[in-house]
Enzyme design. Structure first.
Site, PDB file in Angstrom:
ATOM      1  N   LYS A 173       0.702  -1.249  -0.033  1.00  0.00           N
ATOM      2  CA  LYS A 173      -0.011  -0.016  -0.095  1.00  0.00           C
ATOM      3  C   LYS A 173       0.674   1.267  -0.021  1.00  0.00           C
ATOM      4  CE  LYS A 173      -1.963  -1.541   3.692  1.00  0.00           C
ATOM      5  NZ  LYS A 173      -2.813  -1.711   5.095  1.00  0.00           N
ATOM      6  N   THR A 204      -8.583  10.186   7.437  1.00  0.00           N
ATOM      7  CA  THR A 204      -8.184   8.694   7.092  1.00  0.00           C
ATOM      8  C   THR A 204      -8.024   7.753   8.038  1.00  0.00           C
ATOM      9  OG1 THR A 204      -5.894   9.522   6.848  1.00  0.00           O
ATOM     10  CG2 THR A 204      -6.991   9.856   4.744  1.00  0.00           C
ATOM     11  N   GLY A 206      -8.343   4.577   9.631  1.00  0.00           N
ATOM     12  CA  GLY A 206      -8.862   3.148   9.109  1.00  0.00           C
ATOM     13  C   GLY A 206      -8.956   2.764   7.732  1.00  0.00           C
ATOM     14  N   THR A 207      -7.854   3.500   6.971  1.00  0.00           N
ATOM     15  CA  THR A 207      -7.758   3.049   5.543  1.00  0.00           C
ATOM     16  C   THR A 207      -7.444   1.583   5.371  1.00  0.00           C
ATOM     17  OG1 THR A 207      -5.758   4.257   5.529  1.00  0.00           O
ATOM     18  CG2 THR A 207      -7.428   5.415   4.688  1.00  0.00           C
ATOM     19  N   GLY A 208      -6.422   1.417   6.310  1.00  0.00           N
ATOM     20  CA  GLY A 208      -5.815  -0.165   6.135  1.00  0.00           C
ATOM     21  C   GLY A 208      -6.659  -1.096   6.331  1.00  0.00           C
ATOM     22  N   CYS A 209      -7.314  -1.025   7.401  1.00  0.00           N
ATOM     23  CA  CYS A 209      -8.198  -1.887   8.025  1.00  0.00           C
ATOM     24  C   CYS A 209      -9.655  -2.119   7.159  1.00  0.00           C
ATOM     25  CB  CYS A 209      -8.842  -1.651   9.419  1.00  0.00           C
ATOM     26  SG  CYS A 209      -7.798  -1.169  10.594  1.00  0.00           S
TER      27      CYS A 209
HETATM   28  N1  LIG Z   1      -5.342  10.448   0.645  1.00  0.00           N
HETATM   29  C1  LIG Z   1      -5.686   9.314   0.209  1.00  0.00           C
HETATM   30  N2  LIG Z   1      -6.287   9.306  -1.054  1.00  0.00           N
HETATM   31  C2  LIG Z   1      -6.825   8.312  -1.635  1.00  0.00           C
HETATM   32  N3  LIG Z   1      -6.391   6.888  -1.001  1.00  0.00           N
HETATM   33  C3  LIG Z   1      -5.706   6.767  -0.157  1.00  0.00           C
HETATM   34  C4  LIG Z   1      -5.259   7.825   0.521  1.00  0.00           C
HETATM   35  N4  LIG Z   1      -4.506   7.421   1.712  1.00  0.00           N
HETATM   36  C5  LIG Z   1      -4.574   6.351   1.598  1.00  0.00           C
HETATM   37  N5  LIG Z   1      -5.276   5.565   0.506  1.00  0.00           N
HETATM   38  C6  LIG Z   1      -5.329   4.458   0.062  1.00  0.00           C
HETATM   39  O1  LIG Z   1      -5.948   3.572   1.208  1.00  0.00           O
HETATM   40  C7  LIG Z   1      -5.498   2.505   1.092  1.00  0.00           C
HETATM   41  C8  LIG Z   1      -4.704   2.094   2.520  1.00  0.00           C
HETATM   42  O2  LIG Z   1      -3.510   2.724   2.462  1.00  0.00           O
HETATM   43  P1  LIG Z   1      -2.519   3.195   3.610  1.00  0.00           P
HETATM   44  O3  LIG Z   1      -1.025   3.330   3.168  1.00  0.00           O
HETATM   45  O4  LIG Z   1      -3.125   4.367   4.007  1.00  0.00           O
HETATM   46  O5  LIG Z   1      -2.601   1.837   4.534  1.00  0.00           O
HETATM   47  P2  LIG Z   1      -2.444   1.871   6.145  1.00  0.00           P
HETATM   48  O6  LIG Z   1      -1.092   2.867   6.129  1.00  0.00           O
HETATM   49  O7  LIG Z   1      -2.283   0.435   6.294  1.00  0.00           O
HETATM   50  O8  LIG Z   1      -3.450   2.649   6.695  1.00  0.00           O
HETATM   51  P3  LIG Z   1      -3.198   3.910   7.948  1.00  0.00           P
HETATM   52  O9  LIG Z   1      -2.501   5.170   7.101  1.00  0.00           O
HETATM   53  O10 LIG Z   1      -4.698   4.147   8.057  1.00  0.00           O
HETATM   54  O11 LIG Z   1      -2.528   3.128   9.114  1.00  0.00           O
HETATM   55  C9  LIG Z   1      -4.443   2.133   0.080  1.00  0.00           C
HETATM   56  O12 LIG Z   1      -5.296   1.658  -0.938  1.00  0.00           O
HETATM   57  C10 LIG Z   1      -4.204   3.621  -0.183  1.00  0.00           C
HETATM   58  O13 LIG Z   1      -3.705   3.899  -1.493  1.00  0.00           O
HETATM   59  C1  LIG Z   2      -7.753  -1.536  17.061  1.00  0.00           C
HETATM   60  C2  LIG Z   2      -6.771  -0.911  15.825  1.00  0.00           C
HETATM   61  N1  LIG Z   2      -6.400  -1.741  14.763  1.00  0.00           N
HETATM   62  C3  LIG Z   2      -5.874  -1.177  13.743  1.00  0.00           C
HETATM   63  C4  LIG Z   2      -5.554   0.104  13.681  1.00  0.00           C
HETATM   64  C5  LIG Z   2      -4.841   0.683  12.537  1.00  0.00           C
HETATM   65  O1  LIG Z   2      -5.566   1.435  11.894  1.00  0.00           O
HETATM   66  P1  LIG Z   2      -5.588   1.746  10.097  1.00  0.00           P
HETATM   67  O2  LIG Z   2      -6.477   1.140   9.651  1.00  0.00           O
HETATM   68  O3  LIG Z   2      -5.744   3.484  10.319  1.00  0.00           O
HETATM   69  O4  LIG Z   2      -4.250   1.457   9.835  1.00  0.00           O
HETATM   70  C6  LIG Z   2      -5.939   1.008  14.881  1.00  0.00           C
HETATM   71  N2  LIG Z   2      -5.510   2.185  14.767  1.00  0.00           N
HETATM   72  N3  LIG Z   2      -6.699   0.244  15.808  1.00  0.00           N
END
Ligand SMILES: Nc1ncnc2c1ncn2[C@@H]1O[C@H](COP(=O)(O)OP(=O)(O)OP(=O)(O)O)[C@@H](O)[C@H]1O
Ligand SMILES: Cc1ncc(COP(=O)(O)O)c(N)n1
Length: 265
Positions: A173, A204, A206-209
């Site tokens: 990602k 943003t 929760g994007t990864g989850c």
């Molecule tokens: N500002 C944004 N606009 C559009 N897509 C985004 C943006 N930020 C993240 N994404 C997308 O969201 C998804 C999760 O990516 P990200 O790299 O943010 O994951 P993560 O680090 O696990 O999440 P978090 O940053 O919430 O911990 C990917 O598909 C990424 O390309």
């Molecule tokens: C309980 C829990 N699990 C996972 C994440 C990571 O979240 P994200 O989806 O933003 O990377 C979080 N902040 N809290």
């Protein structure tokens, strides 16, 4: 039949990430969401104020209750907190006949540790080998595989380094790079670049989850890994675009964006 999807993850009391994000994503994508809670966090838009792991017997019991009676068509993992929990969950997944999406959650958006440093080796040697798709972000790639991604061109090296630990597919990602939001999906022979416009929205959380749960939901509906990831990317892109302020810090993505008429807020 409505497919059953199981998340094995931590609870986010603020409702933006973790189990809460996973179940909302599953509802939005039309599957039946179920949960095994691994840890409870006291968390909000400002950060993680506390975290408590559940006993490993409780995690095993929750998993067995769901899988033995109800059955699952896909499993997703998130925060696993400790080496003991990582190893127990990897063993449970190995004995389950369903695809597994492994989000190797390391730290929260605010920099709070959600996985003990001592658990990294178990992630590499026990959890990644049982993953159908692993979905590390760039910090997790650096922690797990020691590869620093500074630009899109480094993502291929990162993917190869993670694939060496044994997941069938890896989705790197690139959300933390500047420019378009670009992710790379590969199994070592096929390569799929997923590109979406970056939304200039700080909300943003929760994007990864959300992305990993969306992949699991689509796999449960019978899609191939590339189809599931493409559909999940569309869903998370819309959710980021609609992310909203909540509390005094970083608000959540909007899991319900496809249901809104545009007049709600
Ligand atoms: N500002 C944004 N606009 C559009 N897509 C985004 C943006 N930020 C993240 N994404 C997308 O969201 C998804 C999760 O990516 P990200 O790299 O943010 O994951 P993560 O680090 O696990 O999440 P978090 O940053 O919430 O911990 C990917 O598909 C990424 O390309
Ligand atoms: C309980 C829990 N699990 C996972 C994440 C990571 O979240 P994200 O989806 O933003 O990377 C979080 N902040 N809290």
């Amino acid at each position: 039949m409505i497919p059953n999807v199981l998340t094995v993850a931590g609870s986010d009391s603020g409702g933006g990430a973790g189990i809460q994000a996973d179940l909302k994503t599953m509802l939005a994508l039309g599957v039946h969401g179920m949960s095994v809670v691994t840890a409870v966090t006291a968390q909000n838009s400002l950060g993680v104020q506390g975290a408590w792991e559940l006993p490993v017997e409780s995690v095993r019991a929750q998993y067995r209750s769901v899988v033995d009676d109800i059955g699952v068509q896909a499993v997703k993992t998130g925060m696993l907190a400790s080496a003991e929990l990582v190893e127990a969950v990897a063993e449970l997944i190995a004995g389950t006949d369903a695809p597994a999406v492994v989000d190797p959650v390391g730290v929260s958006k605010h920099g709070d540790a959600l996985l003990a440093a001592s658990a990294l080796d178990s992630v590499r040697t026990k959890l990644l080998p049982v993953a159908t798709v692993a979905t590390p972000n760039l910090d997790e790639v650096a922690q797990i595989a020691g590869v620093r991604v500074e630009a899109e061109r480094d993502m291929r090296t990162a993917a190869a380094a993670v694939l060496a630990y044994g997941p069938r597919w890896v989705l790197i990602k690139g959300g933390h790079l500047p420019g378009d939001a670009v992710d790379l999906l590969t199994d070592g022979s096929e390569e799929h670049w997923l590109r979406a416009p970056r939304h200039d929205n700080r909300h943003t959380h929760g994007t990864g989850c959300t992305l990993a749960s969306a992949v699991a939901s689509q796999l449960a509906k019978g899609q191939s890994v590339p189809e599931a990831v493409a559909a999940a990317k569309d869903y998370v892109t819309g959710a980021v675009a609609a992310g909203f302020a909540l509390g005094g810090g970083i608000g959540p993505v909007d899991h319900g964006w496809r249901f809104r008429t545009g007049t709600e807020r």
